[in-house]
Enzyme design. Structure first.
Site: not given
Ligand code: GLU
Length: 516
Positions: A264-266, A268
């Site tokens: 997920s973006k998190r 990253g």
């Protein structure tokens, strides 16, 4: 005659483009090119609540940056325009009506509160808390209510949605190009909304209608859409289009580096690597999420890395140009299981691409980083000689340092001393072995360099050797100090080529500037 291959990438413009999305684009693109087909970009923007300003343009820019441009799109147009679902709103009602008429869909008049109440009755049992065969009988819809009441409600303009009527205990089959035969139990799927109260179709209706109208032959999408597939299969059937249904391929998830769940973006943000193709700025909060482009990836390297994230070429080779990928790609070699993302491997690809790129290409890519670096060095920001900012010079510089660069910003870190006098000098690296003899050598040699008739790598090296010998020093004794003087630290290409490149005046200035 077999149908012309037509594939589509159908993103909803809700934010940044995840690398999994770019991989979907890539597999679509490769498949279309390989079969001489068409690649369509369709914007699925029917969910007004999730619509995000700027996201559509951003998606198109990402595709451009990656070199994976569609043949038909909202921007380009095409024979099946419009390619934005919000502009196709008028098309969907007819199909919802057709489904109602054939008994496969119905009107539902329930308010949000009523739905909420139904869900609460089932407590935490998500599975039961759905609008389906069990619950639809007591909710307010055209199946449970008497026909005259339904007519009245419709005439009064009561808001309604149209829902699919899921059959009971039916096995729904789908042949997936990656997974083979996949079956679903219809009783476990709820009566999804097809048309919303605002007249907009939901994703489920719009995706089927548009894949049909746009003559899509193969549909590749992320594995997260597999649970929606039974609804889609039934809609193809109920609308009488089953024989035109595209062949599906549900692509494996891209997993966190440790393999524990979807990347997920998190993750990253947490682990310090990008997850989006390009920087994405949230228009509401102004928050910027880093992209591969801004981190300094070459699009070709990014695309090559993505191709292998889920697809096994069946050979040892890892570096593939886009044309080679078009030749080699096969959907049958896409794995079923998720693919772990490995940022180190992603950087390795970029390093390989930088290493093999020609200097002209690299000079263009490195230029903005060099310019930024110059701007940021404050007092030293002026390139001391305008000769040094020529394209020819830049090409020679990138050629000298490219093997040391993994990401494009490295070009500044590895080459700044070709443009500006180093700001910090790592004197600690040479202090221990420093002595008067060396000090003497450098001041004598600096004076001799003034008189050197020609300025090139060989002449400078020969002069250095000669003076070191005269001073009773070995060449090795003076190389590191010279590097520290010219570069500022223990890195960089050959010192004599650096001296040659930065010029006589600057070389002498840097030698004279260091006193220990
Ligand atoms: N609109 C869906 C998405 O946002 C498309 C899924 C599909 O390709 O069917 O990913």
């Amino acid at each position: 005659m077999s149908k012309k291959v037509r594939v589509r990438f159908a993103p909803s413009p809700t934010g940044g483009l995840h690398l999994g999305g770019v991989r979907t684009v890539l597999y679509n693109y490769l498949f279309a090119r390989q079969h001489g087909g068409d690649f369509v970009l369709r914007i699925e923007d029917t969910d007004q609540a999730r619509f995000v300003e700027g996201a559509e343009q951003y998606i198109m820019d990402c595709l451009k940056w990656c070199g994976l441009e569609p043949d038909e799109s909202p921007e380009k147009g095409g024979p099946f325009a419009p390619y934005r679902q919000s502009e196709r709103k008028h098309l969907y009602y007819e199909y919802a009506q057709k489904l109602i008429d054939s008994g496969h869909a119905y009107y539902a008049f329930d308010t949000t509160e009523e739905i909420e109440k139904m869900r609460n009755t089932y407590g935490n049992d998500d599975h039961k808390a759905q609008y389906d065969e069990t619950t639809r009988g007591y909710m307010r819809n055209s199946i449970s209510l008497p026909p005259d009441e339904v007519v009245k409600l419709l005439e009064n303009g009561t808001p309604y949605v149209v829902r699919i009527k899921m059959p009971v205990n039916q096995t729904i089959r789908l042949t997936d190009m990656i997974r083979g035969e996949v079956t679903f139990d219809s009783s476990l799927v709820d009566d999804k909304v097809l048309l919303k109260a605002d007249g907009m179709p939901t994703y489920h209706l719009a995706v089927v209608v548009d894949d049909y109208l746009m003559q899509i032959t193969h549909a590749f999408r992320g594995e997260e859409w597999l649970p929606s597939a039974p609804v889609h299969v039934l809609l193809w059937e109920y609308l009488g289009w089953k024989e035109h249904m595209p062949l599906w391929a549900h692509l494996p998830l891209i997993l966190k580096p440790d393999g524990n769940g979807k990347l997920s973006k998190r993750d990253g943000d947490r682990l310090g690597f990008p997850v989006f193709a390009m920087n994405w700025t949230d228009p509401k909060t102004g928050e910027i999420t880093k992209g591969f482009r801004e981190m300094g990836f070459m699009p070709q390297a990014f695309v090559n890395m993505l191709a292998l994230l889920g697809w096994n070429p069946g050979v040892e080779k890892e570096i593939f140009t886009l044309d080679e990928l078009i030749m080699a790609f096969s959907i049958e070699r896409v794995h079923k299981g998720g693919a772990k993302f490995d940022f180190e491997k992603a950087k390795w690809f970029n390093n390989q691409y930088i290493h093999h790129a020609d200097n002209e290409t690299l000079a263009k890519l490195a230029m903005p980083y060099i310019e930024d670096g110059l701007k940021n060095t404050g007092i030293n920001s002026r390139a001391y000689d305008s000769r040094l900012m020529t394209y020819d010079y830049l090409q020679r510089v990138v050629g000298l340092v490219k093997d040391r660069c993994t990401l494009l910003p490295d070009f500044w870190a590895q080459a700044h001393f070709f443009f500006v006098t180093p700001e910090t000098i790592d004197v600690a690296a040479i202090k221990d072995k420093w002595n008067d003899q060396k000090q003497q050598f450098f001041s004598n040699w600096a004076a001799a360099l003034e008189a050197l008739p020609e300025w090139n790598e060989q002449a400078i090296e020969a002069s250095c050797n000669e003076h070191a010998l005269q001073a009773g020093l070995k060449k090795g004794d003076v190389m590191l100090p010279l590097r520290i003087m010219l570069v500022g630290g223990k890195y960089g290409p050959g010192v004599f080529i650096i001296a040659d490149m930065i010029g006589k005046e600057e070389t002498i200035k840097r030698i004279k500037a260091v006193h220990l």
